[in-house]
Enzyme design. Sequence first.
Site, PDB file in Angstrom:
ATOM      1  N   GLU B 156       0.808  -1.224   0.000  1.00 12.00           N
ATOM      2  CA  GLU B 156       0.000   0.000   0.000  1.00 12.00           C
ATOM      3  C   GLU B 156       0.839   1.272   0.000  1.00 12.00           C
ATOM      4  O   GLU B 156       0.683   2.133   0.881  1.00 12.00           O
ATOM      5  CB  GLU B 156      -0.949  -0.001   1.208  1.00 12.00           C
ATOM      6  CG  GLU B 156      -1.964  -1.129   1.166  1.00 12.00           C
ATOM      7  CD  GLU B 156      -2.911  -1.140   2.363  1.00 12.00           C
ATOM      8  OE1 GLU B 156      -2.675  -0.380   3.318  1.00 12.00           O
ATOM      9  OE2 GLU B 156      -3.884  -1.911   2.328  1.00 12.00           O
ATOM     10  N   GLU B 313      -6.490  -7.911  -0.427  1.00  8.40           N
ATOM     11  CA  GLU B 313      -6.870  -7.858   0.990  1.00  8.40           C
ATOM     12  C   GLU B 313      -8.334  -7.487   1.123  1.00  8.40           C
ATOM     13  O   GLU B 313      -8.810  -6.565   0.452  1.00  8.40           O
ATOM     14  CB  GLU B 313      -6.077  -6.781   1.750  1.00  8.40           C
ATOM     15  CG  GLU B 313      -4.633  -7.062   1.987  1.00  8.40           C
ATOM     16  CD  GLU B 313      -3.989  -5.965   2.852  1.00  8.40           C
ATOM     17  OE1 GLU B 313      -4.737  -5.265   3.576  1.00  8.40           O
ATOM     18  OE2 GLU B 313      -2.762  -5.797   2.777  1.00  8.40           O
TER      19      GLU B 313
END
Lengths: 679, 679, 679
Positions: B156, B313
């Site tokens: 991320e 995710e």
Amino acid sequence: MKRKPIFPEFPHMLHGGDYNPDQWQHDPHVLEEDMRLFKLAGCNEMSLGIFAWAALEPREGEFDFTFMDRAMDDIYKAGGRVILATPSAARPIWLAKKYPEVLRCNDHFERNLFGRRHNHCYTSPIYREKVAIINRKLAERYKDHPALLGWHVSNEYNGRCWCPLCQEAFREYLKNKYQTLDALNRAWWSAFWSHTYTDWSQIDPPSPRGEMAVHGLTLEWKRFCSHQTVDFLKSEIAVLKEVCPDKPVTTNLMAFHDDIDYHELSRVLDFVSYDIYPPWRGADKHDIPLAKTIALYYDHHRSMLHQPFILMECTPSTQNWRPFNKLKAPGFHMLASMQAVAHGSDSVLYFQFRKSRGSSEKFHGAVIDHEGSENTRVFREVKELGERLKGLDALVGTYTKSEVALVYDWSNRWMLEASEGFQNRDKKLHDTVLSFYGALWDRGINTDIIGYDDDFSRYKLLIAPMLYSMSEEVGKKFEKFVAEGGHLLATYTTAMVNETDLCYLGGLPGAGLRRVFGIWNEEIDTLYPDETCPVRFADGEKAEAVDYCEHIHSEGAEVLAYYDDHFYAGTPAATRNSYGKGEATYIAFRDTGSAGERLLEEQLNRAGVRRLWDTPLPYGVTVHSRYDEDTEYLFLQNFSYGENTVETAMDLSDLETGEKLTGKIRLAPMETRICVLKH
Amino acid sequence: MKRKPIFPEFPHMLHGGDYNPDQWQHDPHVLEEDMRLFKLAGCNEMSLGIFAWAALEPREGEFDFTFMDRAMDDIYKAGGRVILATPSAARPIWLAKKYPEVLRCNDHFERNLFGRRHNHCYTSPIYREKVAIINRKLAERYKDHPALLGWHVSNEYNGRCWCPLCQEAFREYLKNKYQTLDALNRAWWSAFWSHTYTDWSQIDPPSPRGEMAVHGLTLEWKRFCSHQTVDFLKSEIAVLKEVCPDKPVTTNLMAFHDDIDYHELSRVLDFVSYDIYPPWRGADKHDIPLAKTIALYYDHHRSMLHQPFILMECTPSTQNWRPFNKLKAPGFHMLASMQAVAHGSDSVLYFQFRKSRGSSEKFHGAVIDHEGSENTRVFREVKELGERLKGLDALVGTYTKSEVALVYDWSNRWMLEASEGFQNRDKKLHDTVLSFYGALWDRGINTDIIGYDDDFSRYKLLIAPMLYSMSEEVGKKFEKFVAEGGHLLATYTTAMVNETDLCYLGGLPGAGLRRVFGIWNEEIDTLYPDETCPVRFADGEKAEAVDYCEHIHSEGAEVLAYYDDHFYAGTPAATRNSYGKGEATYIAFRDTGSAGERLLEEQLNRAGVRRLWDTPLPYGVTVHSRYDEDTEYLFLQNFSYGENTVETAMDLSDLETGEKLTGKIRLAPMETRICVLKH
Amino acid sequence: MKRKPIFPEFPHMLHGGDYNPDQWQHDPHVLEEDMRLFKLAGCNEMSLGIFAWAALEPREGEFDFTFMDRAMDDIYKAGGRVILATPSAARPIWLAKKYPEVLRCNDHFERNLFGRRHNHCYTSPIYREKVAIINRKLAERYKDHPALLGWHVSNEYNGRCWCPLCQEAFREYLKNKYQTLDALNRAWWSAFWSHTYTDWSQIDPPSPRGEMAVHGLTLEWKRFCSHQTVDFLKSEIAVLKEVCPDKPVTTNLMAFHDDIDYHELSRVLDFVSYDIYPPWRGADKHDIPLAKTIALYYDHHRSMLHQPFILMECTPSTQNWRPFNKLKAPGFHMLASMQAVAHGSDSVLYFQFRKSRGSSEKFHGAVIDHEGSENTRVFREVKELGERLKGLDALVGTYTKSEVALVYDWSNRWMLEASEGFQNRDKKLHDTVLSFYGALWDRGINTDIIGYDDDFSRYKLLIAPMLYSMSEEVGKKFEKFVAEGGHLLATYTTAMVNETDLCYLGGLPGAGLRRVFGIWNEEIDTLYPDETCPVRFADGEKAEAVDYCEHIHSEGAEVLAYYDDHFYAGTPAATRNSYGKGEATYIAFRDTGSAGERLLEEQLNRAGVRRLWDTPLPYGVTVHSRYDEDTEYLFLQNFSYGENTVETAMDLSDLETGEKLTGKIRLAPMETRICVLKH
């Protein structure tokens, strides 16, 4: 139940407060007036020297006690006594300018400039040394002065410091506690996000510039700051005790202040004192709920050392620092003052005796207004209270007997606040505490507020609101309490983590309490502020859950209520489990009052807890009591701005008028009656 | 339309997720249980090593792969495969303490302390070097491990750094781009307020301590930070490709994240992956609109490389970091997972497999709870999904055909956000995007989300929401698209500024589009939140403008709607212009939905865009499809918590049951059916 | 009442505004168009050189006046004149980079980076020197240019600087003012919280890092910063006057800006100028109240030097920096411009003539749009105004006669804002000022806004809203005013503290006014926002108190109204006292309008104040006037978006049409008529 008076040589209800003649040395007329009005107001105490360091030591090593000598003498001559302050709560500018280390660093590790109060490092050796010197001077000078009652150490300790000295002390504290980095890494679960410490020097305190998300670190930092403040307090006390060992010491506390674990702090005091400034608003709908909060605070301060406390500061009229500062209605000052006494205070003291003429608190209420005379409404009300307190000396030292205690723990609070989960705006610990306390207040039940290290066996019923964190040991203590016949009432989020914020494995509640409650708490659902979930009791009564709905399973417990919506409809919402000789009730949801109150009421009855009054009390009326061997003093208080009537079959008499009290008793607005009950 | 599978050697729908055994090395029983439950849950993938740097390299240059060796072997033995992470998203403390330059500076140019994730400078040569070393070690050690599927680079990516190294790199970036200060001063209009630069060294990045109002500077700083992050990503990939050139690489993205131009970033990846955490609330009124937003995000990630993506995710139950974290209703996890697949995901992966015991995300949902067994509701739902996914391997690699695209550009967004004009609270770009996308979702229309550099000619209809900024070149591209027969639907604030935020002169819309739309946009009026302006269509239908009302003039365009109030009453509010072989519609006002939807509906019809379903869909039901040569898989999804019925004359069959589907089809709450349509 | 025109050699109503050709040097066509459109728009003035330093001195000591030479000549050739700016409001980057001391430090004592406007230290000797050099160059170059009318010094001075140079200057300022630390400590009551200063060097300015609660310190810091800004302004003026002594100077002001005491500042100007950007919203309910506020601001600027002022900046269409930026309805620009003239402006000037193409204000309204032609709505409205202004040259220099003044003092405002007491969210000084002003506006009464140092004897009635702070001397001035026959209307919080924020002793109001008002103000109760208190006038009329209820006692004053609730029910809420030849009314409560208006109405009548119009005006219509010997120009303005009708028995004629005006006069929406009345 009577305790030895705090000041055995002066066993009177104290009336007086903070006195700052150092601000008025240029005007001797004012000082004379102070003494005339002190007597006229029925005062007998002054708290002297708070924030007076700049006056006492105008230059490093140059001391000037002129104003204080005169004040001590004048007060004594006027029949009064003095609680003498150490001046450490604000330092002179010269000290801060010469030794910058005495000023705090903020959480960005930046040194503060001089300013404000409470802006000093608790670790700084220089600050400790300079405080010790002035404290010793004060103690030596006044230790034999007949006016001296005891010591008011510093003022309203609070705050945290991120300076290099504190950081280093923090690392030492951690080394002592965890011994190895392995133990610390494990306890803080620092492997998460690669935060494993490999050297003690790597540990920085939490900071918005660095780390805020390692909960173990945040927790220990708060514990350390509290610990260091207590350590500083101990260093102040040590000097005082060395010079005048017989004078009792206190420091003034502030309800459930976040910065300091008052359970730890109170252990080093001879007596507890308390500063309170409620925002009374002059209407039942605001002030009756507020009266319950204040009662909770008083009970908390009384419970710390299980003895009467000193109400050290309140205002006779208005505050100046709230968003809105209202005047108290005539008669309310009497009511609020008697509430303190009802809950265990042996004093009513003010901040301050005479209004300062300038600076930030110049509009804070005081006994003497800027106007300067006795011809003010406020002065007249203070005087009326002074006269009444003179009749209550018999109450000095009397104490309270409680069959119920609420359990509160600072580490639990810190962890709950730091935790990220369920809902993150406000975990609502204090709302939960208050909802149970309020129901007890409505019923006229004496209540103690205790910590994990208190003796549980004194009580019939323990209320355990949101005890999210507890050690295995505390879990065992609760288990033993129930097993031996105690009644335990607990709520959502009980025993989720241990004492370093590690989650309990193997199913909640942890710490061994799964068996005690006979349930498994599988999941916790959070409701948005605009959401509710219906709940239904076994007998059909309805309630409404808000905020938290735990999805629990009975493992033997009786189900008292069920959810009536969501995917957990039909599953248990509240349970009761027999365990050993006692019972453990678990409330899995937050409600806005009624359901918790019903479950509390049932548990009070099952535990056989005594109500102080023998009939239900009208809304806004409460009773709390103090004991003196076989005599109980019931404070019957009407917190309404309207009249109320209570009924009793007890055989009571009015302490102040001697009047016989039984059957219907009419209470005027804001009236307090002290009823004597012989056991 | 089928693409080559991302992992040709393992052409299965992936099920699994982040696995962090480094946190549990002290408890071998846990590690064994992990593998038992991995199989039991129907998992086949683990994402390993995210944030594991401190475990892999506990001291500088000392490496320890024990836990990872074991995990790789165990997972493979359990039939699983691994997407292996580089650990750069969080650095060990020793690295930060020894080389402070690896930590970021904030926008006040202050160095951060160690802490958090994503707290490293993307420019720092030392950080790049240290990351390269550990990445190479990982690549070399596991390149031939049979479990290795591909690389999960860092985690991320996000954030910006204001350190001296980044500042210098920024200046170099500007020199390369603008070549001369004259060009830069002109492009940024820096003469305004005397900001003319006379030396490259004078250029500081925007900062609250300095400059925030030179929009060209703000824009280029955001472009640079994005560019530098991509450059860092490229440096990570280079090492991996050097050692194991055949393994595909990705990094996990986050919807329309402000910090990075994902169009630029995605160009360096082999496949796109995505982390998603929607705040589902358990009620149609919240979750149906939210489902549209999520669908938009999925379509966006699929469109970046025009191939299936990996859902990297999601949570099987709850988040822990939102203000309010709710449980998903039973069945919702299945629905939400199938939505990802419907929009092009070839996986459902979780953060994380086992709940961490401590630190900030300890209450984040996971496959295995702290309770530890398979006996939880969440585990059962994960297992059910695992079983279903096993039946969907045929879908791996199938792709989507879209006739409509929404155009989105990061620089446009940055400029719009930085711009000062009309209204400054929230320009509402994303609301505008979403209002068009939602109407397409309701109609069951496949949609791509594309950038300025995409091929426009693939589409029948382009939707251009608030494309405030575009270059002359992009303007020409739109002109060509329309001239050649394309349909263009644009809104208020189109083409106001060029690619460096300079206003177009000569009348709006700029970039040559005034002719294409056949209008002149003279002024823009802003409405307060409590204001609306009535709008009337040519056929009398009424609508209501909010936020923006442009005061436009037709210069040849057909007027579709008029304002009905204010001084611009009677002037055009929406227009359509024939241009070349195509049409260009301009909507000059923002509305709360109906008017834009009507204009979209008309344009869909005029462009001949196909709906996937042959009858209107009830509220909350949608269809999206994937193709495999002559087979189309229609995902019919009911996002309602209630039943719904759809009708069709198509000749369909259910992929999973083989059941024939035609006429009325009943959809249970939260049901997904995959309908096979042969073309 | 006529004043000498500000620019005797050019006695015209000015029309024009800020002109920044330095931004367009690369495009000669633009510069030519500027002149064509200047003439076409009926303009006759340009304000040149604001923020042009970077263009004028691109490198230290290298000057380039090319663009300005051309602009001066072009404007003159086009029949226009120039008000020439000094460029000190924004410095070139090279200056800030070479001499960092010219940049400000913020209140954390941190040096700003280069950026923004108004980011320079007013104390810095280098900044003063560099400004003097460029100012001298400008003055020398253009002093004899026929286009030059006067000087626009800097731009919108504002802000404060906490740098070491300012700190040292602050200490010097305090030494000069207080002479001894004893005097300072006494005045600031610094003994409170042990803040006694023992050395001048110990005094730091207020800072969030240090002290914010010593009100005397805060007050003097604000006074000093204002003083230092004025000192800087004086240094700019000195150079200009030295070189061209005959050209009048101004700087553009901003209503009641908090940073600078405009009463002090205006004393050094030859004329006052004003920048105004009201958020007109296009609806009576917003714009009529707003028109009153704007009228107050205009009257304030006119009253500073008691002569006409220059409206230096306004927008012909929209702002860009408000949260919501609306277009003005057609005709409103005329109305708003004529309002300025009605209140004493001899100009209507804009920011800016041509819209900037880039940077932060590129969407700010301007005479010439990015579109570039005269074919815009805005241009047409500007042109229409230009034509009208040409007919109003007779008004240049005419002045206003006011019988009523509102008293306003910057130190009072600073102290009131800093004070902690009663309520702390917003003391509502400006709301209070506005409520009285609005009632005067509704009645068509000319009003001056004056300071403590103005001549009170000019007025029949003084309104004293929330004059919390005044010196004994000012108290005496009010006393004299009343004693000699003046009428004084004062409110809650009058004369609570002296000029250093020390409370008056001996009962409020202080400063000797207890006798003048014949009351004692014992206490002040604060109401919460959701609270009110009923008030009853002697004749039974009812009102409602909000915010403040002072608990006062009449000591001879007639009681006009009583509270009707709370414990002070039945006590006075408003009083009137005869004192000497005059009267003093005291309003002890805040109300939402009606009660204050009634009391004002009564006092206007008792004082014999003339209404400009002889019949009541409808809502939204007002009259203000300017005088020229025996001629009075009555500006009759309709601020409604609907029609209105007024009636008069006066013998009036329309200045512009010559039409006779008497009896019923119809006013179109937004119409202004200038009625000539001969005395």
